[in-house]
Design a protein around this motif. Sequence first.
Motif: not given
Length: 68
Positions: A12-22
């Motif tokens: 994990c590099r902390g892009a944040g797509q997971c937290a933004l989308n779910a």
Amino acid sequence: MNVRIEIAHDRCRGAGQCALNAPELFDQSDEDGTVVLLDAQPPPEQHNAARLAAALCPNAVISIVEQP
């Protein structure tokens, strides 16, 4: 069908797509921005959100394991 979410924290590099989308399933650490899994076995109504987050993750950190 049951779904289990697995995370490869070391990639994990902390892009944040997971937290933004779910946001019901994922958050980001305040310390380093990496993924925090909120629900490893989400209810059926969250399965599509889990799949989307896995698909959008640029480092392929999220794995979805589907169990009968």
